[in-house]
Design a protein around this motif. Sequence first.
Motif, PDB file in Angstrom:
ATOM      1  N   SER A 260     -13.919   5.553  -7.349  1.00 24.64           N
ATOM      2  CA  SER A 260     -13.588   4.028  -6.973  1.00 24.64           C
ATOM      3  C   SER A 260     -13.086   3.258  -8.095  1.00 24.64           C
ATOM      4  CB  SER A 260     -14.528   3.670  -5.827  1.00 24.64           C
ATOM      5  OG  SER A 260     -15.093   4.476  -4.978  1.00 24.64           O
ATOM      6  N   TYR A 261     -11.867   2.838  -8.405  1.00 20.04           N
ATOM      7  CA  TYR A 261     -11.514   2.132  -9.285  1.00 20.04           C
ATOM      8  C   TYR A 261     -11.754   0.507  -9.148  1.00 20.04           C
ATOM      9  CZ  TYR A 261      -9.634   6.029 -12.065  1.00 20.04           C
ATOM     10  OH  TYR A 261      -9.573   7.014 -12.668  1.00 20.04           O
ATOM     11  N   LEU A 262     -12.143  -0.073 -10.407  1.00 18.01           N
ATOM     12  CA  LEU A 262     -11.982  -1.570  -9.996  1.00 18.01           C
ATOM     13  C   LEU A 262     -10.474  -2.129 -10.094  1.00 18.01           C
ATOM     14  CD1 LEU A 262     -14.419  -2.638 -12.807  1.00 18.01           C
ATOM     15  CD2 LEU A 262     -14.764  -2.854 -10.196  1.00 18.01           C
ATOM     16  N   PRO A 263     -10.104  -3.273  -9.643  1.00 16.01           N
ATOM     17  CA  PRO A 263      -8.596  -3.754  -9.937  1.00 16.01           C
ATOM     18  C   PRO A 263      -8.181  -4.128 -11.053  1.00 16.01           C
ATOM     19  CG  PRO A 263     -10.203  -4.835  -8.082  1.00 16.01           C
ATOM     20  CD  PRO A 263     -10.983  -4.161  -8.882  1.00 16.01           C
TER      21      PRO A 263
ATOM     22  N   VAL B 165      -5.781   5.091  -6.504  1.00 12.35           N
ATOM     23  CA  VAL B 165      -6.800   5.885  -5.647  1.00 12.35           C
ATOM     24  C   VAL B 165      -6.496   7.284  -5.879  1.00 12.35           C
ATOM     25  CG1 VAL B 165      -7.451   6.698  -3.244  1.00 12.35           C
ATOM     26  CG2 VAL B 165      -6.733   4.072  -3.735  1.00 12.35           C
ATOM     27  N   GLU B 166      -7.622   8.092  -6.270  1.00 16.24           N
ATOM     28  CA  GLU B 166      -7.479   9.545  -6.813  1.00 16.24           C
ATOM     29  C   GLU B 166      -8.249  10.471  -5.752  1.00 16.24           C
ATOM     30  OE1 GLU B 166      -8.535  10.005 -10.690  1.00 16.24           O
ATOM     31  OE2 GLU B 166      -6.875   8.626 -11.551  1.00 16.24           O
ATOM     32  N   TYR B 167      -7.783  11.568  -5.828  1.00 15.47           N
ATOM     33  CA  TYR B 167      -8.340  12.671  -4.819  1.00 15.47           C
ATOM     34  C   TYR B 167      -8.706  13.945  -5.723  1.00 15.47           C
ATOM     35  CZ  TYR B 167      -6.721   9.553  -1.334  1.00 15.47           C
ATOM     36  OH  TYR B 167      -6.454   8.316  -0.609  1.00 15.47           O
ATOM     37  N   ASP B 168      -9.833  14.743  -5.177  1.00 13.38           N
ATOM     38  CA  ASP B 168     -10.117  15.902  -5.928  1.00 13.38           C
ATOM     39  C   ASP B 168      -9.268  16.886  -5.493  1.00 13.38           C
ATOM     40  OD1 ASP B 168     -11.293  16.559  -3.621  1.00 13.38           O
ATOM     41  OD2 ASP B 168     -13.269  16.597  -4.718  1.00 13.38           O
ATOM     42  N   THR B 169      -9.376  18.195  -5.880  1.00 14.25           N
ATOM     43  CA  THR B 169      -8.693  19.367  -5.194  1.00 14.25           C
ATOM     44  C   THR B 169      -8.830  19.675  -3.844  1.00 14.25           C
ATOM     45  OG1 THR B 169     -10.385  20.800  -6.179  1.00 14.25           O
ATOM     46  CG2 THR B 169      -8.358  20.497  -7.543  1.00 14.25           C
ATOM     47  N   TYR B 170     -10.034  19.087  -3.363  1.00 12.50           N
ATOM     48  CA  TYR B 170     -10.517  19.240  -1.879  1.00 12.50           C
ATOM     49  C   TYR B 170      -9.807  18.152  -1.176  1.00 12.50           C
ATOM     50  CZ  TYR B 170     -13.142  23.090  -3.727  1.00 12.50           C
ATOM     51  OH  TYR B 170     -13.534  24.232  -4.455  1.00 12.50           O
TER      52      TYR B 170
ATOM     53  N   GLN C  53       0.751  -1.000   0.193  1.00 15.10           N
ATOM     54  CA  GLN C  53       0.077  -0.116   0.102  1.00 15.10           C
ATOM     55  C   GLN C  53       1.054   1.213  -0.052  1.00 15.10           C
ATOM     56  OE1 GLN C  53      -2.396   1.481   3.613  1.00 15.10           O
ATOM     57  NE2 GLN C  53      -4.029   0.440   2.113  1.00 15.10           N
ATOM     58  N   TYR C  54       0.829   1.868  -0.927  1.00 14.90           N
ATOM     59  CA  TYR C  54       1.613   3.178  -1.207  1.00 14.90           C
ATOM     60  C   TYR C  54       0.912   4.260  -0.792  1.00 14.90           C
ATOM     61  CZ  TYR C  54       5.496   0.791  -3.696  1.00 14.90           C
ATOM     62  OH  TYR C  54       6.482  -0.122  -4.097  1.00 14.90           O
ATOM     63  N   LEU C  55       1.738   5.045   0.014  1.00 14.20           N
ATOM     64  CA  LEU C  55       0.821   6.558   0.721  1.00 14.20           C
ATOM     65  C   LEU C  55       1.561   7.598   0.052  1.00 14.20           C
ATOM     66  CD1 LEU C  55       0.984   5.270   4.328  1.00 14.20           C
ATOM     67  CD2 LEU C  55      -0.749   4.856   2.608  1.00 14.20           C
ATOM     68  N   ASP C  56       0.705   8.958   0.054  1.00 15.11           N
ATOM     69  CA  ASP C  56       1.298  10.002  -0.376  1.00 15.11           C
ATOM     70  C   ASP C  56       1.906  10.879   0.831  1.00 15.11           C
ATOM     71  OD1 ASP C  56      -0.898  11.064   0.860  1.00 15.11           O
ATOM     72  OD2 ASP C  56      -2.011  11.611  -0.675  1.00 15.11           O
ATOM     73  N   GLY C  57       2.275  12.177   0.464  1.00 18.71           N
ATOM     74  CA  GLY C  57       2.934  12.799   1.444  1.00 18.71           C
ATOM     75  C   GLY C  57       1.943  13.116   2.745  1.00 18.71           C
ATOM     76  N   LEU C  58       0.699  12.987   2.391  1.00 23.96           N
ATOM     77  CA  LEU C  58      -0.236  13.393   3.584  1.00 23.96           C
ATOM     78  C   LEU C  58      -0.840  11.921   4.374  1.00 23.96           C
ATOM     79  CD1 LEU C  58      -2.530  15.923   1.759  1.00 23.96           C
ATOM     80  CD2 LEU C  58      -0.644  16.613   3.646  1.00 23.96           C
ATOM     81  N   GLY C  59       0.088  10.834   3.913  1.00 21.59           N
ATOM     82  CA  GLY C  59      -0.543   9.609   4.360  1.00 21.59           C
ATOM     83  C   GLY C  59      -1.697   9.137   3.850  1.00 21.59           C
ATOM     84  N   ARG C  60      -2.120   9.680   2.862  1.00 23.82           N
ATOM     85  CA  ARG C  60      -3.448   8.990   2.272  1.00 23.82           C
ATOM     86  C   ARG C  60      -3.067   7.684   1.204  1.00 23.82           C
ATOM     87  NH1 ARG C  60      -5.651  14.338  -0.527  1.00 23.82           N
ATOM     88  NH2 ARG C  60      -3.911  14.227  -1.468  1.00 23.82           N
ATOM     89  N   VAL C  61      -3.913   6.854   1.177  1.00 23.03           N
ATOM     90  CA  VAL C  61      -3.424   5.859   0.141  1.00 23.03           C
ATOM     91  C   VAL C  61      -3.433   6.304  -1.363  1.00 23.03           C
ATOM     92  CG1 VAL C  61      -4.334   3.455  -0.445  1.00 23.03           C
ATOM     93  CG2 VAL C  61      -4.224   4.090   1.806  1.00 23.03           C
ATOM     94  N   LYS C  62      -2.293   5.895  -2.296  1.00 22.42           N
ATOM     95  CA  LYS C  62      -2.487   6.245  -3.375  1.00 22.42           C
ATOM     96  C   LYS C  62      -2.597   5.090  -4.491  1.00 22.42           C
ATOM     97  CE  LYS C  62       2.344   7.532  -4.135  1.00 22.42           C
ATOM     98  NZ  LYS C  62       3.283   8.709  -4.634  1.00 22.42           N
ATOM     99  N   GLN C  63      -2.138   4.130  -4.254  1.00 21.92           N
ATOM    100  CA  GLN C  63      -2.147   2.931  -4.703  1.00 21.92           C
ATOM    101  C   GLN C  63      -2.011   1.798  -4.089  1.00 21.92           C
ATOM    102  OE1 GLN C  63       0.789   1.170  -8.322  1.00 21.92           O
ATOM    103  NE2 GLN C  63       0.247   3.420  -8.569  1.00 21.92           N
ATOM    104  N   ASN C  64      -2.698   0.517  -4.363  1.00 20.68           N
ATOM    105  CA  ASN C  64      -2.710  -0.777  -3.685  1.00 20.68           C
ATOM    106  C   ASN C  64      -2.246  -1.659  -4.615  1.00 20.68           C
ATOM    107  OD1 ASN C  64      -3.840  -0.273  -0.792  1.00 20.68           O
ATOM    108  ND2 ASN C  64      -5.637   0.336  -2.063  1.00 20.68           N
ATOM    109  N   ILE C  65      -1.337  -2.661  -4.342  1.00 25.39           N
ATOM    110  CA  ILE C  65      -0.968  -3.557  -5.197  1.00 25.39           C
ATOM    111  C   ILE C  65      -0.990  -4.843  -4.541  1.00 25.39           C
ATOM    112  CG2 ILE C  65       0.897  -4.231  -6.642  1.00 25.39           C
ATOM    113  CD1 ILE C  65       2.364  -1.564  -6.551  1.00 25.39           C
ATOM    114  N   ALA C  66      -1.422  -5.831  -5.121  1.00 25.16           N
ATOM    115  CA  ALA C  66      -1.453  -7.221  -4.775  1.00 25.16           C
ATOM    116  C   ALA C  66      -0.345  -7.970  -5.636  1.00 25.16           C
ATOM    117  CB  ALA C  66      -3.062  -7.861  -5.072  1.00 25.16           C
ATOM    118  N   VAL C  67       0.916  -8.177  -5.196  1.00 21.35           N
ATOM    119  CA  VAL C  67       2.069  -8.848  -5.870  1.00 21.35           C
ATOM    120  C   VAL C  67       1.611 -10.392  -6.456  1.00 21.35           C
ATOM    121  CG1 VAL C  67       4.108  -9.365  -5.801  1.00 21.35           C
ATOM    122  CG2 VAL C  67       3.410  -7.379  -4.702  1.00 21.35           C
ATOM    123  N   LYS C  68       1.849 -10.538  -7.676  1.00 20.00           N
ATOM    124  CA  LYS C  68       1.484 -11.703  -8.531  1.00 20.00           C
ATOM    125  C   LYS C  68       0.279 -12.404  -7.844  1.00 20.00           C
ATOM    126  CE  LYS C  68       6.731 -12.563  -8.619  1.00 20.00           C
ATOM    127  NZ  LYS C  68       7.730 -13.376  -8.291  1.00 20.00           N
TER     128      LYS C  68
END
Length: 287
Positions: free
Chosen positions: A85-88, A74-79, A47-62
């Motif tokens: 909410s994306y599908l895998p 995982v995307e966020y708007d300007t606020y 689980q990768y996090l941005d500088g604010l501690g928010r999740v920005k990408q989840n990866i299930a390896v192999k």
Amino acid sequence: MKKITLLLNLFVVGFTYAQTNLTQTENYIYEKTCLTEDCSKKTETVQYLDGLGRVKQNIAVKATPSGKDIAVPVEYDTYGRQVKSYLPVPQSGTQNGALYADPLSNASSLYGNEKIYAEKVLESSPLGRSLQQKQVGNDWSGHPVQFSYDANTSADAVKKYSVVTSWIEGRTNSELSLSGTYAENTLYKSTVTDEDGNITTQFKNKKGQTILTRKKDGVQNADTYYIYNEYGGLAYTLPPLASASALTLDMVDNLCYQYRYDGWNRLVEKKIPGKGWEFMVYDKRTE
């Protein structure tokens, strides 16, 4: 012996991380679950996090049967609100846990031209309430779930039920009565219109208690009322058939849900339509 053990532990740790390729310039949480004793079979997630501690990408390896990674962006708007909410998305191969620069690049090979995310339209206010929700898929883009927020009006004609509670044998006994309708702007009103155009309206009082749930089929209303006692406990639930009938003792006994509580606000008696009273008894641990 201690030195040998330490070297062995370092070897195991080094071997474990040698199997991964985590992006060291990013904040991440790496988890591995061994499915066998020697960990030859395992699951790995990053689980990768941005500088604010928010999740920005989840990866299930192999994670696929063919050993390919599955990434969920995982995307966020300007606020800073998550409105999509994306599908895998299965990737074309594996990066052994490394962050994907463009995790959606392989989406078209699996999903084609379909919209692979659900989205929300939020109001421009600190409350951030939903105005629309659109489900995954192109067909749902023209059929959003719509939300609106208002206060009650005289046209809503919300009945004002009330109870007077007395105590009998250590439990509540609430007498139900009807006293007209609620005045304008005294209830919060929220309306949901689903994908098929069915409308559900909910009215709440200033305490946040739901007073009325109204479903509309285009011809008539189906109203379910909730009446609370002076202590905040739900005393009666009036389903649509009961709320459309005159308030009589027979109607209450035959059509309404009734609840009684003890001095600790525990439910001790309950009656549902077509059935006699049920009794709840608690031990000294209130179980």
